[in-house]
Structure formats: structure tokens, C-alpha cells
Design a protein around this motif. Sequence first.
Motif, mmCIF file in Angstrom:
data_model
loop_
_atom_site.group_PDB
_atom_site.id
_atom_site.type_symbol
_atom_site.label_atom_id
_atom_site.label_comp_id
_atom_site.label_asym_id
_atom_site.label_seq_id
_atom_site.Cartn_x
_atom_site.Cartn_y
_atom_site.Cartn_z
ATOM 1 N N LEU A 1 0.763 -1.255 -0.209
ATOM 2 C CA LEU A 1 -0.003 0.177 0.128
ATOM 3 C C LEU A 1 0.855 1.433 0.156
ATOM 4 C CD1 LEU A 1 -2.963 0.950 0.266
ATOM 5 C CD2 LEU A 1 -2.682 1.052 2.585
ATOM 6 N N GLY A 2 1.847 1.328 0.650
ATOM 7 C CA GLY A 2 2.660 2.380 1.132
ATOM 8 C C GLY A 2 3.944 2.281 0.241
ATOM 9 N N LEU B 1 -3.919 -1.708 -5.025
ATOM 10 C CA LEU B 1 -4.203 -0.483 -4.051
ATOM 11 C C LEU B 1 -2.965 0.345 -3.934
ATOM 12 C CD1 LEU B 1 -5.897 -2.506 -1.293
ATOM 13 C CD2 LEU B 1 -6.897 -1.112 -2.644
ATOM 14 N N ASN C 1 -3.082 4.370 -4.528
ATOM 15 C CA ASN C 1 -2.679 5.280 -3.439
ATOM 16 C C ASN C 1 -1.939 6.046 -3.738
ATOM 17 O OD1 ASN C 1 -2.947 5.792 -0.569
ATOM 18 N ND2 ASN C 1 -0.761 4.730 -0.197
ATOM 19 N N ARG D 1 -4.734 9.556 -2.189
ATOM 20 C CA ARG D 1 -4.077 9.201 -1.045
ATOM 21 C C ARG D 1 -5.106 8.665 0.105
ATOM 22 N NH1 ARG D 1 1.193 11.031 -0.789
ATOM 23 N NH2 ARG D 1 1.766 10.838 -3.109
ATOM 24 N N ASP D 2 -6.345 8.951 -0.366
ATOM 25 C CA ASP D 2 -7.358 8.366 0.567
ATOM 26 C C ASP D 2 -7.431 6.723 0.928
ATOM 27 O OD1 ASP D 2 -8.135 10.947 1.208
ATOM 28 O OD2 ASP D 2 -9.976 10.581 -0.243
ATOM 29 N N ILE D 3 -6.845 6.175 -0.265
ATOM 30 C CA ILE D 3 -7.168 4.520 -0.257
ATOM 31 C C ILE D 3 -5.907 4.345 0.800
ATOM 32 C CG2 ILE D 3 -5.879 2.613 -1.775
ATOM 33 C CD1 ILE D 3 -8.314 3.833 -2.941
ATOM 34 N N GLY D 4 -4.967 4.845 1.166
ATOM 35 C CA GLY D 4 -4.165 4.435 2.191
ATOM 36 C C GLY D 4 -4.823 4.611 3.606
ATOM 37 N N GLN D 5 -5.684 5.727 3.883
ATOM 38 C CA GLN D 5 -6.508 5.766 5.009
ATOM 39 C C GLN D 5 -7.676 4.652 5.150
ATOM 40 O OE1 GLN D 5 -5.581 7.738 7.163
ATOM 41 N NE2 GLN D 5 -3.942 8.432 5.690
#
Length: 264
Positions: A91-92, A166, A170, A174-178
Motif C-alpha cells: 500500500l505504501g 491498491l 494510493n 491518498r485516501d486509499i491509504g486511510q
Amino acid sequence: MKNMFLAAWRYRNFILSSIKNDLRLRFIRSKLGGLWMIIHPLAQVLIFAIILSEVLSAKLPGINNKYAYALYLMAGTLGWTLFSETIGKCLGLFIESGNLMKKMAFPRICLPLIAAGTTLVTNLLLLIAISVVFASLGHLPNAQVFWLPLLILVTLLLSMGVGLILGVLNVFMRDIGQVVPVVLQALFWLTPVVYNINILPEATQRWFRVNPLCSLITSYQNVMVYGKPPLFGDLAVLAGVSIALLLVALMMFRRASPEMVDAL
């Protein structure tokens, strides 16, 4: 796609050294160093064994062992940990590697392979720790345990496919990460890791079985705890879906790579 894999093979030493460095950096200033990679998972499974078996006295039908529930939970945890940690890592992945991608020229496909290698090594260490605890609790798995590499492979393919999709999204949203950690938390409770699905009403079980992780985690528990074979039919479908997801993820990754560097 072929060029992508050939590039990864040419940079195999870079991938292996990056996995080693990633693991080493976690414990670079600790006195016990890499031993923490064994101590952490071992402590985790020992807590499960002591708290759930000695305090709660939780048992499961079909297993003649005082620590039956702890064994069941540890087997499910092995599969869930690999799935969730790989998703979290992917994800990150591109955001955390933004500077590296801008400053160094190397095949971008190396990044997800490094992430997969790192999570696989830590999961294998967790497997070793769980095996030691199983043996100390008097539960020796039978020959069905040799299906574990297949289960680990399917788990890794599925989590890499989902995680890479994802991870690419992301970079641009960046909302994907939240959102993903919240979804993973909900998915954990919809997967029979800490409970046996047979305790649920039959109508509810049908809904829970829609979750593809249900058959995967149940297969871990079958081979490690009950001495039964995995759910081959469900696993075959899941393996096909996982490969398809991974191919989609790689195509997304290849197309988005040039724009990702600008977005980071």
C-alpha cells in the motif's frame, strides 16, 4: 510483460540485498539484532497459547488437546498475517520509495518483489515459531502440513495482486491509504481467524463463505490443526482469481510507472 520479468532477473542481486537490508534496518541498533525476528512472533503465539488456553480454557470439538483453541488461532493467524502484512507493505510501497525512484535508475518491478520477499521471510519465521510452540504443546501435525507451501503461495499471490492495485491507486488517491486499514480490520472479523465458522447460524455461514479468505484460512487450520487436506476446489478458484488480479496489477503498474514518479 516478458521484459519486466527479464529485468527483474537481471537485478536479482539488487532485490536480494534490498530484502536483507530491509530486515537488517529494523534491528540495526538493538543488541539482539535479527533474533528479534524470532522473538516477536514467538512471544505473540505464546501469549495466545497462555491467555486463551490457561485463562479462558477455550476448547474446540474434534481436537483432543488442552490448547486446542490456541492451536486453531495460531494456524489462522499465520495465513492472515501474511495476507495483511503484504497488503500493508504494498500500500505504501511506492510513496515510501518516491525518492529512490527519482534518484536511481532501476527496474520498478524490483520494488514489489522486495516487498514480497520481506513479508515472506518474516512469515516463514512466524511459521518456525508456531511450529516450535505446536511441538511444545504436544500437537505434531501430520503429512497434510506439506500443503502449507501451496497455501503460502496462494496467499502471497492474492495479497500481492490486491496490494499492488491498491498501492498504485494510493499514489494518485491518498485516501486509499486511510481506507484500507479500516477495511482490513473489518475483513479480519469476517474471516474465521479467532472463531470457528461452524458456531454461526447456517444462513450466516453462507454469507461468510463468500469471503475468499474464509476458505484460505480454513485450509490453514485444516492442515495444521485438524490434519485434514485443504479445500482444494475453493483454492483452485482462488488461485486462478489471484493470478488474474496479479496480472491486472502488473499491467496497471507498468502503465502508471511514468506518471507515478511525477505524482510522488
